[in-house]
Design a protein around this motif. Structure first.
Motif, PDB file in Angstrom:
ATOM      1  N   VAL A  31       0.203   6.815  -9.939  1.00 37.69           N
ATOM      2  CA  VAL A  31       0.558   6.893  -8.510  1.00 37.69           C
ATOM      3  C   VAL A  31      -0.570   7.566  -7.734  1.00 37.69           C
ATOM      4  O   VAL A  31      -0.960   7.104  -6.659  1.00 37.69           O
ATOM      5  CB  VAL A  31       1.892   7.650  -8.301  1.00 37.69           C
ATOM      6  N   ALA A  32      -1.106   8.656  -8.269  1.00 38.57           N
ATOM      7  CA  ALA A  32      -2.174   9.383  -7.579  1.00 38.57           C
ATOM      8  C   ALA A  32      -3.414   8.511  -7.400  1.00 38.57           C
ATOM      9  O   ALA A  32      -3.999   8.464  -6.303  1.00 38.57           O
ATOM     10  CB  ALA A  32      -2.523  10.653  -8.346  1.00 38.57           C
ATOM     11  N   VAL A  33      -3.802   7.787  -8.443  1.00 33.39           N
ATOM     12  CA  VAL A  33      -4.992   6.937  -8.361  1.00 33.39           C
ATOM     13  C   VAL A  33      -4.795   5.828  -7.329  1.00 33.39           C
ATOM     14  O   VAL A  33      -5.649   5.602  -6.463  1.00 33.39           O
ATOM     15  CB  VAL A  33      -5.344   6.350  -9.747  1.00 33.39           C
ATOM     16  N   VAL A  34      -3.672   5.132  -7.386  1.00 33.98           N
ATOM     17  CA  VAL A  34      -3.415   4.031  -6.447  1.00 33.98           C
ATOM     18  C   VAL A  34      -3.283   4.568  -5.022  1.00 33.98           C
ATOM     19  O   VAL A  34      -3.782   3.959  -4.073  1.00 33.98           O
ATOM     20  CB  VAL A  34      -2.171   3.221  -6.859  1.00 33.98           C
ATOM     21  N   LEU A  37      -6.839   5.416  -3.769  1.00 35.00           N
ATOM     22  CA  LEU A  37      -7.586   4.184  -3.508  1.00 35.00           C
ATOM     23  C   LEU A  37      -7.078   3.473  -2.252  1.00 35.00           C
ATOM     24  O   LEU A  37      -7.868   2.968  -1.451  1.00 35.00           O
ATOM     25  CB  LEU A  37      -7.518   3.256  -4.717  1.00 35.00           C
ATOM     26  N   THR A  38      -5.764   3.442  -2.075  1.00 34.28           N
ATOM     27  CA  THR A  38      -5.194   2.811  -0.882  1.00 34.28           C
ATOM     28  C   THR A  38      -5.598   3.563   0.371  1.00 34.28           C
ATOM     29  O   THR A  38      -5.993   2.957   1.380  1.00 34.28           O
ATOM     30  CB  THR A  38      -3.657   2.744  -0.985  1.00 34.28           C
ATOM     31  N   TYR A  39      -5.527   4.895   0.326  1.00 34.20           N
ATOM     32  CA  TYR A  39      -5.918   5.703   1.489  1.00 34.20           C
ATOM     33  C   TYR A  39      -7.390   5.457   1.832  1.00 34.20           C
ATOM     34  O   TYR A  39      -7.734   5.240   2.992  1.00 34.20           O
ATOM     35  CB  TYR A  39      -5.676   7.187   1.217  1.00 34.20           C
ATOM     36  N   VAL A  40      -8.244   5.476   0.823  1.00 37.05           N
ATOM     37  CA  VAL A  40      -9.676   5.265   1.056  1.00 37.05           C
ATOM     38  C   VAL A  40      -9.905   3.891   1.665  1.00 37.05           C
ATOM     39  O   VAL A  40     -10.647   3.750   2.648  1.00 37.05           O
ATOM     40  CB  VAL A  40     -10.478   5.448  -0.249  1.00 37.05           C
ATOM     41  N   LEU A  41      -9.266   2.862   1.125  1.00 36.24           N
ATOM     42  CA  LEU A  41      -9.423   1.510   1.657  1.00 36.24           C
ATOM     43  C   LEU A  41      -8.942   1.421   3.100  1.00 36.24           C
ATOM     44  O   LEU A  41      -9.612   0.837   3.959  1.00 36.24           O
ATOM     45  CB  LEU A  41      -8.662   0.516   0.787  1.00 36.24           C
ATOM     46  N   GLY A  93       1.364   3.405  -3.844  1.00 33.05           N
ATOM     47  CA  GLY A  93       1.197   3.900  -5.207  1.00 33.05           C
ATOM     48  C   GLY A  93       2.494   3.828  -5.987  1.00 33.05           C
ATOM     49  O   GLY A  93       2.523   3.386  -7.147  1.00 33.05           O
ATOM     50  N   ILE A  94       3.575   4.243  -5.354  1.00 29.69           N
ATOM     51  CA  ILE A  94       4.890   4.193  -6.010  1.00 29.69           C
ATOM     52  C   ILE A  94       5.291   2.749  -6.296  1.00 29.69           C
ATOM     53  O   ILE A  94       5.767   2.433  -7.387  1.00 29.69           O
ATOM     54  CB  ILE A  94       5.949   4.905  -5.144  1.00 29.69           C
ATOM     55  N   ALA A  95       5.083   1.858  -5.335  1.00 33.75           N
ATOM     56  CA  ALA A  95       5.470   0.455  -5.512  1.00 33.75           C
ATOM     57  C   ALA A  95       4.662  -0.217  -6.618  1.00 33.75           C
ATOM     58  O   ALA A  95       5.213  -1.009  -7.397  1.00 33.75           O
ATOM     59  CB  ALA A  95       5.303  -0.309  -4.200  1.00 33.75           C
ATOM     60  N   VAL A  96       3.381   0.105  -6.723  1.00 28.93           N
ATOM     61  CA  VAL A  96       2.555  -0.502  -7.769  1.00 28.93           C
ATOM     62  C   VAL A  96       3.011  -0.033  -9.147  1.00 28.93           C
ATOM     63  O   VAL A  96       3.156  -0.835 -10.076  1.00 28.93           O
ATOM     64  CB  VAL A  96       1.058  -0.198  -7.525  1.00 28.93           C
ATOM     65  N   VAL A  97       3.255   1.274  -9.295  1.00 31.71           N
ATOM     66  CA  VAL A  97       3.732   1.798 -10.580  1.00 31.71           C
ATOM     67  C   VAL A  97       5.111   1.233 -10.896  1.00 31.71           C
ATOM     68  O   VAL A  97       5.407   0.858 -12.038  1.00 31.71           O
ATOM     69  CB  VAL A  97       3.740   3.343 -10.570  1.00 31.71           C
ATOM     70  N   HIS A  98       5.947   1.141  -9.894  1.00 29.01           N
ATOM     71  CA  HIS A  98       7.288   0.580 -10.064  1.00 29.01           C
ATOM     72  C   HIS A  98       7.199  -0.871 -10.507  1.00 29.01           C
ATOM     73  O   HIS A  98       7.910  -1.294 -11.430  1.00 29.01           O
ATOM     74  CB  HIS A  98       8.058   0.700  -8.747  1.00 29.01           C
TER      75      HIS A  98
END
Length: 176
Positions: A31-34, A37-41, A93-98
């Motif tokens: 979750v932290a990594v995604v 990365l999403t915030y940076v993008l 991040g939560i949705a990707v991990v989910h």
């Protein structure tokens, strides 16, 4: 089933979906990594021309570019706008991990749930001010016409992500 029962069930499923990624250290790290990365993008896409120019001059400008564009986002949209960007990144991040958990548990047969998260990710691509991801796709002119600096689009993307998570619940449990 009454409206109250449905709302209660969706609330329970949303709670389960939001808590699932935080049950193991590996999922928290994902979750932290995604999220980062999403915030940076999203922040780099607020001003794509500057981002490309600064990063084209060298990767050592990455941190300064990120700080400058975060400050610009705050100056343009305020704390609420920046908070929505952070919330959107966290929910992504939560949705990707989910979704990864759902695929691992049920296999690819739950493709409808997989594609249910895509509209939220694409629609909120401009979760930050400026061109955003939709600008990269050629919709910058349409984004310029949005009221409230795109806040309504940000809220719409957050609602779509929350709707996906509420509908899906805990990926380890069958919702039928």
């Amino acid at each position: 089933m009454t409206t109250t029962d449905t709302a209660s069930r969706l609330g329970r499923q949303l709670r389960d979906a939001l808590s699932y990624p935080f049950e193991t250290g590996r999922r928290v790290a994902a979750v932290a990594v995604v999220t980062v990365l999403t915030y940076v993008l999203l922040v780099l896409s607020t001003f794509p021309g500057m981002s490309m120019q600064m990063l084209g001059a060298g990767v050592h400008w990455f941190d300064e570019t990120l700080v400058l564009l975060t400050q610009n986002t705050y100056a343009t949209n305020g704390a609420t706008g920046l908070g929505m960007i952070v919330l959107y990144a966290l929910l992504t991040g939560i949705a990707v991990v989910h979704t990864a958990g759902q695929i691992r548990t049920t296999g690819v047969s739950s493709g409808s749930d997989l594609f249910g998260v895509l509209p939220g990710m694409v629609a909120s691509g401009c979760a930050s001010c400026g061109a955003g991801l939709l600008g990269f796709l050629g919709f910058a002119g349409a984004l310029a016409a949005l009221p409230f600096h795109g806040d309504l689009l940000r809220v719409g993307g957050i609602v779509l992500l929350l709707g996906f998570l509420a509908r899906a619940g805990d990926p380890r449990e069958c919702s039928l």
